[in-house]
Design a protein around this motif. Structure first.
Motif, PDB file in Angstrom:
ATOM      1  N   GLY A 179       0.786  -1.226   0.000  1.00 49.88           N
ATOM      2  CA  GLY A 179       0.000   0.000   0.000  1.00 49.88           C
ATOM      3  C   GLY A 179       0.821   1.280   0.000  1.00 49.88           C
ATOM      4  N   ARG A 180       2.124   1.168  -0.082  1.00 46.54           N
ATOM      5  CA  ARG A 180       3.017   2.338  -0.098  1.00 46.54           C
ATOM      6  C   ARG A 180       3.056   2.917  -1.515  1.00 46.54           C
ATOM      7  N   PRO A 181       2.834   4.221  -1.669  1.00 42.45           N
ATOM      8  CA  PRO A 181       2.867   4.842  -3.001  1.00 42.45           C
ATOM      9  C   PRO A 181       4.209   4.576  -3.697  1.00 42.45           C
ATOM     10  N   MET A 182       4.142   4.160  -4.942  1.00 47.86           N
ATOM     11  CA  MET A 182       5.341   3.812  -5.698  1.00 47.86           C
ATOM     12  C   MET A 182       6.198   5.024  -6.047  1.00 47.86           C
ATOM     13  N   LYS A 183       5.644   6.210  -5.949  1.00 47.09           N
ATOM     14  CA  LYS A 183       6.430   7.410  -6.212  1.00 47.09           C
ATOM     15  C   LYS A 183       7.515   7.637  -5.167  1.00 47.09           C
ATOM     16  N   ILE A 184       7.294   7.120  -3.963  1.00 49.24           N
ATOM     17  CA  ILE A 184       8.261   7.330  -2.888  1.00 49.24           C
ATOM     18  C   ILE A 184       9.589   6.692  -3.277  1.00 49.24           C
ATOM     19  N   ASN A 185      10.641   7.498  -3.196  1.00 55.39           N
ATOM     20  CA  ASN A 185      12.019   7.120  -3.550  1.00 55.39           C
ATOM     21  C   ASN A 185      12.207   6.824  -5.036  1.00 55.39           C
ATOM     22  N   SER A 186      11.268   7.275  -5.875  1.00 51.87           N
ATOM     23  CA  SER A 186      11.424   7.076  -7.319  1.00 51.87           C
ATOM     24  C   SER A 186      12.343   8.124  -7.935  1.00 51.87           C
ATOM     25  N   CYS A 187      12.557   9.225  -7.223  1.00 51.05           N
ATOM     26  CA  CYS A 187      13.469  10.274  -7.679  1.00 51.05           C
ATOM     27  C   CYS A 187      13.849  11.126  -6.469  1.00 51.05           C
ATOM     28  N   PHE A 188      14.735  12.062  -6.681  1.00 54.36           N
ATOM     29  CA  PHE A 188      15.235  12.909  -5.603  1.00 54.36           C
ATOM     30  C   PHE A 188      14.099  13.646  -4.890  1.00 54.36           C
ATOM     31  N   ILE A 236       8.406  16.634   0.454  1.00 53.69           N
ATOM     32  CA  ILE A 236       7.194  16.283  -0.290  1.00 53.69           C
ATOM     33  C   ILE A 236       6.534  15.046   0.315  1.00 53.69           C
ATOM     34  N   VAL A 237       7.331  14.013   0.585  1.00 54.10           N
ATOM     35  CA  VAL A 237       6.776  12.803   1.193  1.00 54.10           C
ATOM     36  C   VAL A 237       6.253  13.110   2.591  1.00 54.10           C
ATOM     37  N   ALA A 238       6.978  13.934   3.354  1.00 56.14           N
ATOM     38  CA  ALA A 238       6.526  14.300   4.700  1.00 56.14           C
ATOM     39  C   ALA A 238       5.166  14.990   4.659  1.00 56.14           C
ATOM     40  N   ARG A 239       4.951  15.815   3.665  1.00 57.70           N
ATOM     41  CA  ARG A 239       3.690  16.549   3.551  1.00 57.70           C
ATOM     42  C   ARG A 239       2.581  15.670   2.961  1.00 57.70           C
ATOM     43  N   ARG A 240       2.893  14.901   1.919  1.00 61.78           N
ATOM     44  CA  ARG A 240       1.866  14.159   1.191  1.00 61.78           C
ATOM     45  C   ARG A 240       1.552  12.802   1.825  1.00 61.78           C
ATOM     46  N   TRP A 241       2.579  12.108   2.317  1.00 61.07           N
ATOM     47  CA  TRP A 241       2.413  10.788   2.926  1.00 61.07           C
ATOM     48  C   TRP A 241       3.206  10.725   4.233  1.00 61.07           C
ATOM     49  N   PRO A 242       2.797  11.452   5.231  1.00 60.85           N
ATOM     50  CA  PRO A 242       3.580  11.522   6.469  1.00 60.85           C
ATOM     51  C   PRO A 242       3.852  10.155   7.102  1.00 60.85           C
ATOM     52  N   GLN A 243       2.968   9.204   6.920  1.00 63.79           N
ATOM     53  CA  GLN A 243       3.171   7.885   7.519  1.00 63.79           C
ATOM     54  C   GLN A 243       4.380   7.145   6.926  1.00 63.79           C
ATOM     55  N   TYR A 244       4.868   7.587   5.761  1.00 66.09           N
ATOM     56  CA  TYR A 244       6.026   6.960   5.119  1.00 66.09           C
ATOM     57  C   TYR A 244       7.266   7.840   5.192  1.00 66.09           C
ATOM     58  N   SER A 245       7.166   8.960   5.843  1.00 67.83           N
ATOM     59  CA  SER A 245       8.270   9.920   5.901  1.00 67.83           C
ATOM     60  C   SER A 245       9.342   9.490   6.893  1.00 67.83           C
ATOM     61  N   GLN A 246      10.588   9.727   6.513  1.00 64.87           N
ATOM     62  CA  GLN A 246      11.727   9.459   7.381  1.00 64.87           C
ATOM     63  C   GLN A 246      12.215  10.744   8.060  1.00 64.87           C
ATOM     64  N   LEU A 247      11.563  11.882   7.764  1.00 60.37           N
ATOM     65  CA  LEU A 247      11.947  13.133   8.398  1.00 60.37           C
ATOM     66  C   LEU A 247      11.587  13.098   9.876  1.00 60.37           C
ATOM     67  N   LYS A 248      12.478  13.572  10.672  1.00 61.53           N
ATOM     68  CA  LYS A 248      12.224  13.631  12.124  1.00 61.53           C
ATOM     69  C   LYS A 248      11.354  14.842  12.419  1.00 61.53           C
ATOM     70  N   ASN A 249      10.309  14.640  13.192  1.00 62.83           N
ATOM     71  CA  ASN A 249       9.475  15.772  13.602  1.00 62.83           C
ATOM     72  C   ASN A 249      10.250  16.612  14.601  1.00 62.83           C
ATOM     73  N   SER A 250      10.216  17.934  14.404  1.00 61.26           N
ATOM     74  CA  SER A 250      10.936  18.797  15.336  1.00 61.26           C
ATOM     75  C   SER A 250       9.991  19.540  16.226  1.00 61.26           C
TER      76      SER A 250
END
Length: 167
Positions: free
Chosen positions: A136-145, A153-167
Motif C-alpha cells: 500500500g506504499r505509493p510507488m512514487k516514494i524514492n522514485s526520484c530525488f 514532499i513525502v513528509a507533507r503528502r504521505w507523512p506515515q512513510y516519511s523518514q523526516l524527524k518531527n521537530s
C-alpha cells in the motif's frame, strides 16, 4: 522534445538532436568537413503510442551526420513497436538497439523521450488512483530525488512513510 495527443487519439513524442561546431570540423576517422554553424548531427526520433503507453510506431530521421553510413542508424527502431513505455524501458531499449544495431545518438534520445511520453500523459491521468506497491506504499516514494522518503514532499503528502524527524 515535445509530446502531444494526435487527432486520431494516439499520442506522439519526438526528440531532435542538432549539434553545431563553431569552427571547421572533420571527424578523426575521416568523413565530411562541416563548416562553422552547420549541423554535424541533425537527427531525431518519433514514437507514436496509445493510452496504455504501448509503442505503435517508431520513426527516425537523419538529415545530417558526420558519415554517409550514419543514415541507416535508425532502421532497427521499428523493433520498439509493441514495447510498453514503463519500468524496464531503458534496459529493453539498450537490449534491442545495442551497439552497432543503431545510431548511439538516436538510441540515447529514447531515454529522456520516455520521460516526455510519461509527462505528456500526466494531464490525462490526474484523477487516476496513485499506484501503490503490495504493502500500500505509493510507488512514487524514492522514485526520484524530489520524492525521497527523507524529503519534504513525502513528509507533507504521505507523512506515515516519511523518514523526516518531527521537530
Amino acid at each position: 522534445m515535445r509530446g502531444y495527443r494526435r487527432s486520431d487519439g494516439l499520442f506522439e513524442v519526438e526528440a531532435i538532436l542538432t549539434d553545431r561546431k563553431s569552427h571547421n570540423f572533420t571527424p578523426a576517422s575521416g568523413g565530411k568537413t562541416v563548416s562553422p554553424g552547420q549541423p554535424l548531427h541533425n537527427m531525431g526520433v518519433c514514437l507514436v503510442f496509445d493510452a496504455e503507453m504501448t509503442v505503435r510506431e517508431a520513426h527516425t530521421f537523419i538529415a545530417d551526420a558526420p558519415y554517409d553510413t550514419c543514415v541507416g542508424g535508425g532502421e532497427n527502431f521499428r523493433s520498439l513497436e509493441g514495447l510498453r513505455i514503463a519500468s524496464g524501458w531503458t534496459g529493453e531499449v539498450k537490449r534491442r538497439l545495442v551497439g552497432a544495431r543503431s545510431c548511439a545518438h538516436l538510441r540515447e534520445l529514447l531515454i529522456p523521450l520516455a520521460t516526455t511520453a510519461i509527462q505528456t500523459m500526466i494531464a490525462l491521468r490526474v484523477n487516476d488512483p496513485e499506484p501503490v506497491d503490495e504493502h500500500g506504499r505509493p510507488m512514487k516514494i524514492n522514485s526520484c530525488f524530489a520524492y525521497s522518503d527523507a524529503g519534504e514532499i513525502v513528509a507533507r503528502r504521505w507523512p506515515q512513510y516519511s523518514q523526516l524527524k518531527n521537530s
